[in-house]
Design an enzyme around this catalytic site. Structure first.
Site, PDB file in Angstrom:
ATOM      1  N   SER A 185       0.832  -1.199   0.000  1.00 44.76           N
ATOM      2  CA  SER A 185       0.000   0.000   0.000  1.00 44.76           C
ATOM      3  C   SER A 185       0.869   1.252   0.000  1.00 44.76           C
ATOM      4  O   SER A 185       1.667   1.446  -0.912  1.00 44.76           O
ATOM      5  CB  SER A 185      -0.954  -0.048   1.189  1.00 44.76           C
ATOM      6  OG  SER A 185      -1.900   0.977   1.139  1.00 44.76           O
ATOM      7  N   ASP A 216      -9.426  -4.913  -5.224  1.00 42.51           N
ATOM      8  CA  ASP A 216      -8.713  -3.876  -4.489  1.00 42.51           C
ATOM      9  C   ASP A 216      -9.261  -2.512  -4.887  1.00 42.51           C
ATOM     10  O   ASP A 216      -9.085  -2.076  -6.028  1.00 42.51           O
ATOM     11  CB  ASP A 216      -7.218  -3.961  -4.774  1.00 42.51           C
ATOM     12  CG  ASP A 216      -6.378  -3.151  -3.807  1.00 42.51           C
ATOM     13  OD1 ASP A 216      -6.897  -2.147  -3.273  1.00 42.51           O
ATOM     14  OD2 ASP A 216      -5.214  -3.519  -3.587  1.00 42.51           O
ATOM     15  N   HIS A 276      -7.684  -5.165  -0.751  1.00 43.68           N
ATOM     16  CA  HIS A 276      -6.451  -4.483  -0.362  1.00 43.68           C
ATOM     17  C   HIS A 276      -5.769  -5.120   0.846  1.00 43.68           C
ATOM     18  O   HIS A 276      -4.540  -5.267   0.865  1.00 43.68           O
ATOM     19  CB  HIS A 276      -6.766  -3.008  -0.065  1.00 43.68           C
ATOM     20  CG  HIS A 276      -5.583  -2.116  -0.068  1.00 43.68           C
ATOM     21  ND1 HIS A 276      -4.886  -1.783  -1.216  1.00 43.68           N
ATOM     22  CD2 HIS A 276      -4.946  -1.475   0.957  1.00 43.68           C
ATOM     23  CE1 HIS A 276      -3.887  -0.977  -0.916  1.00 43.68           C
ATOM     24  NE2 HIS A 276      -3.901  -0.775   0.389  1.00 43.68           N
TER      25      HIS A 276
END
Length: 408
Positions: free
Chosen positions: A181, A349, A378
């Site tokens: 991320s 995601d 995610h």
């Protein structure tokens, strides 16, 4: 104090409006209160790593702008931290994480940090500025405005660069870099810097992000459209703390008979296929944690403008700081074609959208090895109960195929 409370209440009211826009919320936010008090003596090593039987040592890195960052070094249960035979791997966590604990929140068989250690890698764990396990600043208090005057570009150009240099000097080896991320935004930006990339052997990116203009997360899109980031800055708030009593009390009251508190995580990250629901209470003892309001503003700039650039201060301050009216872009073509890259991304995601991932791929000189998982959201990339089989074995095979890290 009165002004601070008033500001918090206004932001709380804004969040209430945002939450009303979401039809389903999943997490019982009252669990945010359950985190054990910290008397300052605990560390990531003593909290999550040594209790699972893994040797762990704590290190402190000072950045050029004075932040004191914690680095942990982890070995296999049968390993020796003084004599590590495997190549060093640095794990770089995402946004709103307490720090490097993100890599150790599941069992030893499921958490990437433990898995890499068991495969013989010399595991190093990053904790960027402002996170729980790092150690503040040489002069600034965490309550001061100046302490929170940073965005992800500072994490890339100062924090990550300094940690990579520290590990490189300590081990006399190039480093395998792993990010998730925001950790991938920071990694990609850092790898455009020649002095950093020369110390990196290869990089593996989970939910890779450099562009954000196609994200589909409804709660985030709503925050962006309401210019929540600019409101927060205008109110004089310098950090966003989702554990503050005002925000927790507000969401608690909304969830108590007013909202179905069932799907907040999905509204932010996309539907996670393989999340371990039985451990949600434990996750909430550790996450989420604060970030700077400036950092959120920078991320929201990326969403609005479709750019992968430094922080936009506005016309005149850009001209003064950067010598141009728009902030300089991080040029992904500067990442050498010779640097091996591995990336994994998911069809569910809502933050690392497949269109934005493709944008990143189009700008790179190299062709990374790719693992696409259609059902992954995610958070699955660090918390999936199937992560070892779906992701980590492939990543470890990629690292192993490159051979032992070369000396610098």
């Amino acid at each position: 104090m009165r002004r601070s409370l008033s500001s918090s209440l206004v932001v709380g009211a804004i969040f209430a409006l945002l939450l009303r826009e979401i039809s389903a919320i999943k997490t019982d936010v009252s669990n945010l209160r359950r985190r054990s008090p910290d008397d300052g003596t605990r560390s990531l090593c003593s909290h999550l790593i040594r209790p699972n039987g893994y040797p762990c040592t704590e290190h402190t890195v000072q950045t050029k702008d004075g932040y004191l960052l914690a680095l942990q070094r982890v070995s296999s249960r049968n390993g020796n931290l003084r004599v590590q035979c495997g190549p060093p791997v640095l794990l770089v966590h995402g946004l709103f994480m307490q720090g490097g604990d993100a890599w150790f929140l599941d069992s030893t068989e499921e958490s990437l940090g433990f898995i890499l250690a068991d495969y013989g890698f010399d595991v190093w764990v990053a904790n960027v500025r402002g996170t729980h396990w790092s150690h503040g600043h040489v002069t600034l208090s965490e309550k001061s405005k100046g302490f929170w005057d940073w965005s992800w570009q500072d994490l890339a150009l100062y924090d990550l660069a300094e940690m990579i240099c520290f590990i490189n000097l300590k081990t006399s080896s190039k480093i395998f870099l792993v990010g998730h991320s925001q950790g991938t935004i920071v990694s990609l930006a850092a790898l455009t810097q020649p002095d950093v990339v020369e110390m990196v052997e290869a990089a593996a990116l989970l939910s890779p992000i450099s562009y954000l203009d196609h994200i589909t997360a409804p709660l985030v899109r709503r925050m962006v459209s309401m210019h929540l980031d600019q409101m927060v800055l205008a109110l004089g708030m310098h950090q966003l703390n989702f554990r503050s009593n005002v925000l927790i009390d507000l969401i608690d009251s909304l969830c108590n008979g007013h909202l179905d508190c069932n799907d907040l995580l999905t509204a932010i990250t996309g539907k996670n296929c393989c999340f371990n629901n039985s451990r949600v209470d434990f996750y909430l003892e550790n996450e989420p944690h604060p970030s700077s309001a400036k950092n959120i503003h920078h991320l929201f700039q990326m969403i609005r403008q479709g750019t992968f650039s430094q922080y936009d201060y506005g016309f005149f301050k850009n001209l003064r700081l950067y010598g141009q009216t728009k902030p300089p872009a991080f040029d992904l073509t500067r990442i050498p074609k010779s640097l091996p890259l591995w990336m994994s991304y998911g069809g569910n995601d809502a933050l690392a959208d497949v269109i934005d991932v493709q944008h990143t791929l189009n700008e790179l000189q190299s062709t990374p090895e790719l693992v696409y998982l259609e059902n992954y959201g995610h958070m699955d990339f660090i918390l999936s109960i199937n992560g070892k089989e779906d992701l980590y074995n492939n990543m470890i095979g990629f690292f192993s195929s490159l051979g032992k890290s070369s000396s610098s």
